[in-house]
Design a protein around this motif. Sequence first.
Motif, short mmCIF file in Angstrom:
data_model
loop_
_atom_site.label_atom_id
_atom_site.label_comp_id
_atom_site.label_asym_id
_atom_site.label_seq_id
_atom_site.Cartn_x
_atom_site.Cartn_y
_atom_site.Cartn_z
N LYS A 1 0.80 -1.22 0.00
CA LYS A 1 0.00 0.00 0.00
C LYS A 1 0.84 1.28 0.00
N VAL A 2 2.02 1.22 -0.58
CA VAL A 2 2.81 2.44 -0.68
C VAL A 2 2.33 3.25 -1.88
N SER A 3 2.67 4.54 -1.87
CA SER A 3 2.19 5.45 -2.91
C SER A 3 3.08 5.37 -4.15
N ARG A 4 3.00 4.24 -4.82
CA ARG A 4 3.74 4.01 -6.06
C ARG A 4 2.83 3.24 -7.01
N GLY A 5 2.63 3.77 -8.20
CA GLY A 5 1.84 3.06 -9.19
C GLY A 5 0.36 3.40 -9.15
N TYR A 6 -0.43 2.49 -9.71
CA TYR A 6 -1.85 2.74 -9.97
C TYR A 6 -2.73 2.30 -8.81
N ASN A 7 -3.59 3.20 -8.38
CA ASN A 7 -4.67 2.87 -7.43
C ASN A 7 -5.95 2.68 -8.22
N ARG A 8 -6.49 1.48 -8.20
CA ARG A 8 -7.73 1.23 -8.94
C ARG A 8 -8.90 2.01 -8.32
N PHE A 9 -9.99 2.11 -9.05
CA PHE A 9 -11.17 2.86 -8.62
C PHE A 9 -11.68 2.34 -7.28
N PRO B 1 -17.49 5.27 3.14
CA PRO B 1 -17.39 4.40 1.96
C PRO B 1 -16.14 4.76 1.16
N PRO B 2 -15.69 3.86 0.28
CA PRO B 2 -14.49 4.14 -0.52
C PRO B 2 -14.67 5.34 -1.43
N ASP B 3 -13.58 6.07 -1.65
CA ASP B 3 -13.62 7.28 -2.45
C ASP B 3 -13.81 6.97 -3.93
N LEU B 4 -14.55 7.85 -4.61
CA LEU B 4 -14.90 7.66 -6.03
C LEU B 4 -13.80 8.27 -6.91
N GLN B 5 -12.68 7.57 -6.96
CA GLN B 5 -11.54 8.06 -7.73
C GLN B 5 -10.62 6.89 -8.09
N GLU B 6 -9.80 7.11 -9.11
CA GLU B 6 -8.65 6.27 -9.40
C GLU B 6 -7.45 7.19 -9.49
N ALA B 7 -6.25 6.64 -9.33
CA ALA B 7 -5.09 7.51 -9.23
C ALA B 7 -3.83 6.80 -9.68
N PHE B 8 -2.80 7.59 -9.93
CA PHE B 8 -1.45 7.08 -10.18
C PHE B 8 -0.50 7.94 -9.37
N ALA B 9 0.43 7.31 -8.63
CA ALA B 9 1.35 8.04 -7.77
C ALA B 9 2.79 7.65 -8.04
N PHE B 10 3.68 8.60 -7.82
CA PHE B 10 5.11 8.30 -7.90
C PHE B 10 5.86 9.21 -6.93
N GLY B 11 7.03 8.72 -6.51
CA GLY B 11 7.88 9.47 -5.59
C GLY B 11 9.19 9.84 -6.23
#
Length: 306
Positions: free
Chosen positions: A51-59, A73-83
């Motif tokens: 669960k580190v902030s690297r790569g793709y977070n699915r919806f 409830p879970p947030d209505l978003q998808e994301a991509f993170a990098f450090g």
Amino acid sequence: AINAACRETGFFVVTGHGVDEDIMAATRQMAADFFAQQLDEKLKVERPPQKVSRGYNRFMDRSLSYSIGKEAPPDLQEAFAFGPEEFTGEDWQPGDPRTAMLAPNRWPTQPDKFRETMLAYDQEMRSLGERMLDIIALALDIDRSYFDDKFDHQSSVARLVRYPAQNDAQPVEGQLRAGEHTDYGTLTFLRGDAVPGGTQVLNRSGEWIDVENPPGGIVCNIGDALARWTNDQWNSTLHRVGNPPDAGVDRLSLVFFHSPNHDALIECVPSCTGTEGAKYPPVTFSDHYLGKVMKAAHARLNADVV
């Protein structure tokens, strides 16, 4: 002006910031292209199971309200993170969450030049962070060198976020694009699409106020680490991303969480001790950060809510 804004709301907008707008536009387009791909392509760089902030977070992979101990409830978003790209992973120990900030990035092969574009964006945001530290030091009446050894291997994180239009399913009760939370680091730099369903700030009257970003501006807010550095004289303010009226449209946000070194010591700066002294004991940034981010990352499955 920064001092007044941080004492009052913890939010402000900067213009004339020197950030290259061509790079900002290219980054937004690259984010749109990445999210437009099929899910199986995006999942090739899914975030690690730690669960580190690297790569793709699915919806609906996270629930940010859990970071403040509030069930939602879970947030209505998808994301991509990098450090920071200089973290090669050599010092990352997957079994030790305190080293999560040292995890390597996960870059997709598509779209073409994605990594190159993101690293250019990262450099622009780091430079903005340096300019903001100049102003922060001045506002807090401390020598600028105070921050030098706290940001020389910084753990900042960039996050591209897509909030889909809500055509197919309506949010359930209490479900938002991003639940209420505070940020964890020093400063957050935000450039989001100017469409309904954006960032909202909780004011002192208990009302949620829409954040308005003038053309070319960058929204800034301080995070928990900077609030702690200032003995809570500066506010790390609750905020959220609300749902649009009706179904709305897709919204993209470029978010950069400017943060110190993972081993930087967060303790009250001398000018903020006041008559009663420091409110909090010193803590490393990694220990401070860990307690919040791990709860938010898919925490609805495994976090204690108090």
